[in-house]
Design an enzyme around this catalytic site. Structure first.
Site, mmCIF file in Angstrom:
data_model
loop_
_atom_site.group_PDB
_atom_site.id
_atom_site.type_symbol
_atom_site.label_atom_id
_atom_site.label_comp_id
_atom_site.label_asym_id
_atom_site.label_seq_id
_atom_site.Cartn_x
_atom_site.Cartn_y
_atom_site.Cartn_z
ATOM 1 N N ARG A 1 31.322 48.772 49.545
ATOM 2 C CA ARG A 1 32.171 48.493 50.707
ATOM 3 C C ARG A 1 31.406 47.601 51.706
ATOM 4 N NH1 ARG A 1 32.270 51.437 55.245
ATOM 5 N NH2 ARG A 1 34.048 51.178 56.624
ATOM 6 N N ASP B 1 50.434 49.753 59.996
ATOM 7 C CA ASP B 1 50.572 51.193 59.702
ATOM 8 C C ASP B 1 51.772 51.774 60.448
ATOM 9 O OD1 ASP B 1 47.915 51.500 58.268
ATOM 10 O OD2 ASP B 1 47.279 50.710 60.196
ATOM 11 N N ARG C 1 55.064 50.641 58.913
ATOM 12 C CA ARG C 1 55.316 51.423 57.685
ATOM 13 C C ARG C 1 55.782 52.831 58.029
ATOM 14 N NH1 ARG C 1 49.541 49.569 55.137
ATOM 15 N NH2 ARG C 1 50.290 47.855 53.857
ATOM 16 N N HIS D 1 42.067 51.302 61.904
ATOM 17 C CA HIS D 1 42.913 50.963 60.747
ATOM 18 C C HIS D 1 42.119 51.444 59.532
ATOM 19 C CE1 HIS D 1 45.523 48.767 58.023
ATOM 20 N NE2 HIS D 1 44.519 48.061 57.572
HETATM 21 N N1 LIG Z 1 44.998 44.407 58.953
HETATM 22 C C1 LIG Z 1 45.914 44.780 58.100
HETATM 23 O O1 LIG Z 1 46.773 45.595 58.394
HETATM 24 C C2 LIG Z 1 45.907 44.167 56.716
HETATM 25 C C3 LIG Z 1 46.955 44.429 55.811
HETATM 26 C C4 LIG Z 1 46.908 43.827 54.555
HETATM 27 C C5 LIG Z 1 45.846 42.996 54.208
HETATM 28 N N2 LIG Z 1 44.841 42.799 55.115
HETATM 29 C C6 LIG Z 1 43.687 41.970 54.794
HETATM 30 O O2 LIG Z 1 44.064 40.603 54.839
HETATM 31 C C7 LIG Z 1 43.145 39.866 54.039
HETATM 32 C C8 LIG Z 1 43.927 38.949 53.122
HETATM 33 O O3 LIG Z 1 44.621 39.692 52.143
HETATM 34 P P1 LIG Z 1 45.422 38.920 50.981
HETATM 35 O O4 LIG Z 1 46.082 39.961 50.167
HETATM 36 O O5 LIG Z 1 46.223 37.819 51.597
HETATM 37 O O6 LIG Z 1 44.207 38.287 50.158
HETATM 38 P P2 LIG Z 1 44.282 36.956 49.288
HETATM 39 O O7 LIG Z 1 43.066 36.986 48.423
HETATM 40 O O8 LIG Z 1 45.625 36.800 48.664
HETATM 41 O O9 LIG Z 1 44.132 35.791 50.384
HETATM 42 C C9 LIG Z 1 42.949 35.500 51.046
HETATM 43 C C10 LIG Z 1 42.923 34.006 51.244
HETATM 44 O O10 LIG Z 1 41.793 33.669 52.046
HETATM 45 C C11 LIG Z 1 41.313 32.427 51.570
HETATM 46 N N3 LIG Z 1 39.956 32.180 52.041
HETATM 47 C C12 LIG Z 1 38.817 32.832 51.678
HETATM 48 N N4 LIG Z 1 37.775 32.298 52.337
HETATM 49 C C13 LIG Z 1 38.278 31.333 53.142
HETATM 50 C C14 LIG Z 1 37.697 30.436 54.087
HETATM 51 N N5 LIG Z 1 36.367 30.427 54.311
HETATM 52 N N6 LIG Z 1 38.497 29.555 54.729
HETATM 53 C C15 LIG Z 1 39.836 29.538 54.496
HETATM 54 N N7 LIG Z 1 40.444 30.358 53.621
HETATM 55 C C16 LIG Z 1 39.669 31.249 52.958
HETATM 56 C C17 LIG Z 1 41.427 32.547 50.056
HETATM 57 O O11 LIG Z 1 41.374 31.279 49.421
HETATM 58 C C18 LIG Z 1 42.778 33.224 49.915
HETATM 59 O O12 LIG Z 1 43.839 32.287 49.785
HETATM 60 C C19 LIG Z 1 42.276 40.896 53.307
HETATM 61 O O13 LIG Z 1 41.057 41.047 53.986
HETATM 62 C C20 LIG Z 1 43.110 42.152 53.405
HETATM 63 O O14 LIG Z 1 42.321 43.308 53.293
HETATM 64 C C21 LIG Z 1 44.869 43.348 56.344
#
Ligand SMILES: NC(=O)c1ccc[n+]([C@@H]2O[C@H](COP(=O)([O-])OP(=O)(O)OC[C@H]3O[C@@H](n4cnc5c(N)ncnc54)[C@H](O)[C@@H]3O)[C@@H](O)[C@H]2O)c1
Length: 309
Positions: free
Chosen positions: A87, A147, A150, A174
Site C-alpha cells: 500500500r 461515499d 453511494r 475516505h
Molecule cells: N476519491 C474517490 O472517491 C475516488 C473514487 C474512485 C477512484 N479514485 C481514484 O482515482 C484515481 C483514478 O482512478 P481510475 O479508475 O480513473 O484509474 P485509471 O487507471 O483508469 O486512470 C488513471 C489515469 O491517470 C493517468 N496518469 C497517470 N500518471 C499521469 C500523469 N503523470 N499525468 C497525467 N496523467 C497520468 C493514466 O494514464 C490514466 O489514464 C485512482 O487513484 C483511484 O483510486 C478516487
C-alpha cells in the site's frame, strides 16, 4: 468556467468529463493524460456529443502545463496497485504524480482551485496543500462525497425512498475509519430516529454495504466510475454556481470542530465560488466527534509515514 482534468483519459477522468459536458458546467474542458492515443479517442467521443449538448471546447494535451488559465484543476491521475505492491509503495507512486502536477500548476496557474481525486485522497490533498503553498480554501479533495452519494442511493433503494430526499453524511477519512453521521440523517426532513419502519440494524446493513462497495467495484468492473463522475460534478456545480452547498469534501480543517493537527479529512463543508468557504455549524454526538478526531489522526500518521519513506 474552464476546467482541466489531469488523468483525463482514465476511467474516473472520462466519467467526470462526460458529466461536466452533459450538465454544461464549463465552457472549456482540457483533458490531460500521458496515454496519448486513448486521450485522443476519448476527446473525439466527447466532442461528438456537442451537437446535441451545445458548444463546449474540448482540448487535450500530454502536458500538465495545458491547465494554465483554468479555474479548477481536477486530478484523478494515478496508478493502480499491482500484484506484490505494498500500500505504501502505491502511495509513493501517486504522491510522485501529484507532486509533479502541483509543481506545474504552481508554475503556470497560481489562481486555480486544486481538486484532488486520486487515492489515498486525504493524504494526497494534504500533500497538494503543503506542496502548492495555496491558501487552504483552494485545495479540495473529493473525500467522502462519493461515499455519501453511494450511501444515500443505497438507503433509498433499501427503504424504497426517493434518493434525492435523503440527507446522510459520511465524514472523516475516505477509508476504513469513515464516520456515518447518523445524528443528522433524515428522509424528506424527518430524522431517521423519527421514522417508523427504520431500525438500527437495517441502517447498519446499508452502511456496511456502502463501506465495502469501493472494493466491490474493483472486483466487479475494475473500479468505480459513474458515481465518482456524478460526485465530482456535484462539487464543480457548487463552485460554478456559488451554491454554498454543504458537501463532505476533504480539506485541512484549520481548527474546525476542534481539529488542529496538520491533516485532511471530510467535514460538512460549505463549498462555493472560492472553494472551501467554511464549515456547517453541525452538532455532532460525542461518538461522531471522537470518530472524526480518530480519522484526523490516522490520515496525519499516514502522511508522516509517506514523508519519512
Ligand atoms: N476519491 C474517490 O472517491 C475516488 C473514487 C474512485 C477512484 N479514485 C481514484 O482515482 C484515481 C483514478 O482512478 P481510475 O479508475 O480513473 O484509474 P485509471 O487507471 O483508469 O486512470 C488513471 C489515469 O491517470 C493517468 N496518469 C497517470 N500518471 C499521469 C500523469 N503523470 N499525468 C497525467 N496523467 C497520468 C493514466 O494514464 C490514466 O489514464 C485512482 O487513484 C483511484 O483510486 C478516487
Amino acid at each position: 468556467m474552464r476546467i482541466a482534468i489531469i488523468g483525463g483519459a482514465g476511467r474516473v477522468g472520462v466519467s467526470a468529463a462526460f458529466h461536466l459536458l452533459t450538465e454544461r458546467l464549463c465552457r472549456q474542458l482540457v483533458l490531460i493524460d500521458i496515454m496519448e492515443d486513448l486521450l485522443k479517442g476519448e476527446r473525439e467521443d466527447l466532442l461528438q456529443c456537442t451537437s446535441v449538448i451545445g458548444r463546449i471546447d474540448v482540448l487535450t494535451s500530454a502536458s500538465a502545463e495545458a491547465c494554465a488559465g483554468c479555474d479548477v484543476v481536477i486530478i484523478p491521475a494515478g496508478s493502480r496497485r499491482k500484484p506484490d505492491q505494498s500500500r505504501l509503495d502505491l502511495i509513493k507512486i501517486n504522491v510522485g504524480i501529484i507532486d509533479s502536477a502541483i509543481e506545474t500548476i504552481k508554475r503556470v496557474n497560481r489562481d486555480c482551485i486544486i481538486f484532488i481525486v486520486s487515492n489515498p485522497v486525504d493524504v494526497l490533498t494534504l500533500r497538494a496543500y503543503i506542496r502548492s503553498g495555496f491558501h487552504h480554501t483552494r485545495v479540495i479533495g473529493l473525500g467522502n462525497v462519493v461515499d455519501s452519494v453511494r450511501f444515500r442511493s443505497y438507503l433509498a433503494e433499501h427503504f424504497n425512498w426517493e434518493p434525492r430526499d435523503v440527507t446522510a453524511f459520511l465524514c472523516g477519512e475516505h477509508g476504513d475509519s469513515m464516520v456515518p453521521i447518523w445524528s443528522n440523517a433524515s428522509y424528506a426532513g424527518i430524522q431517521f430516529k423519527n421514522l417508523t419502519g427504520v431500525n438500527v440494524k437495517q441502517l447498519e446493513e446499508v452502511y456496511q454495504k456502502t463501506r465495502k462497495t469501493g472494493a466491490e467495484m474493483i472486483r466487479l468492473k475494475g473500479g468505480a466510475s459513474w458515481a465518482v463522475g456524478v460526485a465530482i460534478a456535484e462539487v464543480i456545480r457548487a463552485i460554478a454556481f456559488d451554491q454554498k452547498r454543504i458537501l463532505p469534501v476533504s480539506s485541512v480543517p484549520m481548527g474546525a470542530y476542534g481539529i488542529n493537527e496538520m491533516t485532511c479529512i471530510s467535514l460538512p463543508t460549505i463549498v462555493g465560488h472560492s472553494g472551501i468557504e467554511g464549515y456547517a455549524d453541525m452538532k455532532f454526538t460525542k461518538e461522531e466527534l471522537d470518530g472524526l478526531r480518530q480519522s484526523a489522526k490516522i490520515v496525519a500518521k499516514t502522511y508522516q509515514e509517506v514523508e519519512k519513506a
